[in-house]
Write a protein that holds these residues in place. Structure first.
Motif, mmCIF file in Angstrom:
data_model
loop_
_atom_site.group_PDB
_atom_site.id
_atom_site.type_symbol
_atom_site.label_atom_id
_atom_site.label_comp_id
_atom_site.label_asym_id
_atom_site.label_seq_id
_atom_site.Cartn_x
_atom_site.Cartn_y
_atom_site.Cartn_z
ATOM 1 N N CYS A 59 45.970 75.185 -116.618
ATOM 2 C CA CYS A 59 45.218 73.935 -116.703
ATOM 3 C C CYS A 59 44.924 73.520 -118.149
ATOM 4 O O CYS A 59 43.772 73.501 -118.562
ATOM 5 N N PRO A 60 45.959 73.201 -118.931
ATOM 6 C CA PRO A 60 45.703 72.791 -120.316
ATOM 7 C C PRO A 60 44.943 71.468 -120.364
ATOM 8 O O PRO A 60 45.108 70.611 -119.508
ATOM 9 N N ASP A 61 44.091 71.341 -121.366
ATOM 10 C CA ASP A 61 43.321 70.113 -121.554
ATOM 11 C C ASP A 61 44.197 69.125 -122.327
ATOM 12 O O ASP A 61 44.473 69.318 -123.504
ATOM 13 N N LEU A 62 44.642 68.077 -121.671
ATOM 14 C CA LEU A 62 45.526 67.092 -122.292
ATOM 15 C C LEU A 62 44.795 65.824 -122.716
ATOM 16 O O LEU A 62 45.424 64.822 -123.037
ATOM 17 N N ASN A 63 43.463 65.872 -122.736
ATOM 18 C CA ASN A 63 42.694 64.684 -123.148
ATOM 19 C C ASN A 63 43.031 64.261 -124.571
ATOM 20 O O ASN A 63 43.141 63.073 -124.869
ATOM 21 N N GLU A 64 43.195 65.232 -125.475
ATOM 22 C CA GLU A 64 43.515 64.900 -126.862
ATOM 23 C C GLU A 64 44.900 64.265 -126.960
ATOM 24 O O GLU A 64 45.105 63.321 -127.720
ATOM 25 N N VAL A 65 45.842 64.751 -126.161
ATOM 26 C CA VAL A 65 47.189 64.164 -126.140
ATOM 27 C C VAL A 65 47.116 62.714 -125.667
ATOM 28 O O VAL A 65 47.763 61.834 -126.228
#
Length: 109
Positions: free
Chosen positions: A77-83
């Protein structure tokens, strides 16, 4: 397409220099530029895409690395909000005097 015919023509030096400059700006040979121009095909040059293309390639490589790590089970579950924030900030000049594409209009995520 194979080029079978040779075509020679004469023109003034200013015309030659102007056509040569336009072909260089389009990143084309004079033969290619004149052929497309004569056949009434549009020649569109979009300046400034080199930096955006490099940035998008880097983002793509990072996403591929994350995907590989997820598939290997090394991360979850990587946090992709920054991407998403970075992707939304990328602007592409679509035409010289018009707006660029931004936010999620061309990319859905």
């Amino acid at each position: 397409m194979r080029k079978e015919k040779m075509f020679a023509m004469r023109m003034s030096l200013p015309d030659y220099e102007r056509i040569h400059r336009k072909a260089e700006q389009a990143g084309m040979s004079m033969t290619g530029f004149l052929t497309l121009s004569a056949l009434e095909k549009s020649i569109v040059v979009v300046n400034g895409l080199d930096n955006a293309t490099a940035e998008l390639k880097a983002i793509g490589r990072n996403l591929n690395q994350i995907t590989t790590l997820c598939n290997m089970g090394k991360i979850r579950c990587p946090d992709l909000n920054e991407v998403q924030k970075v992707r939304r900030g990328v602007r592409f000049p679509v035409w010289p005097d018009g707006p660029g594409l931004t936010d999620g209009n061309c990319l859905r995520g």
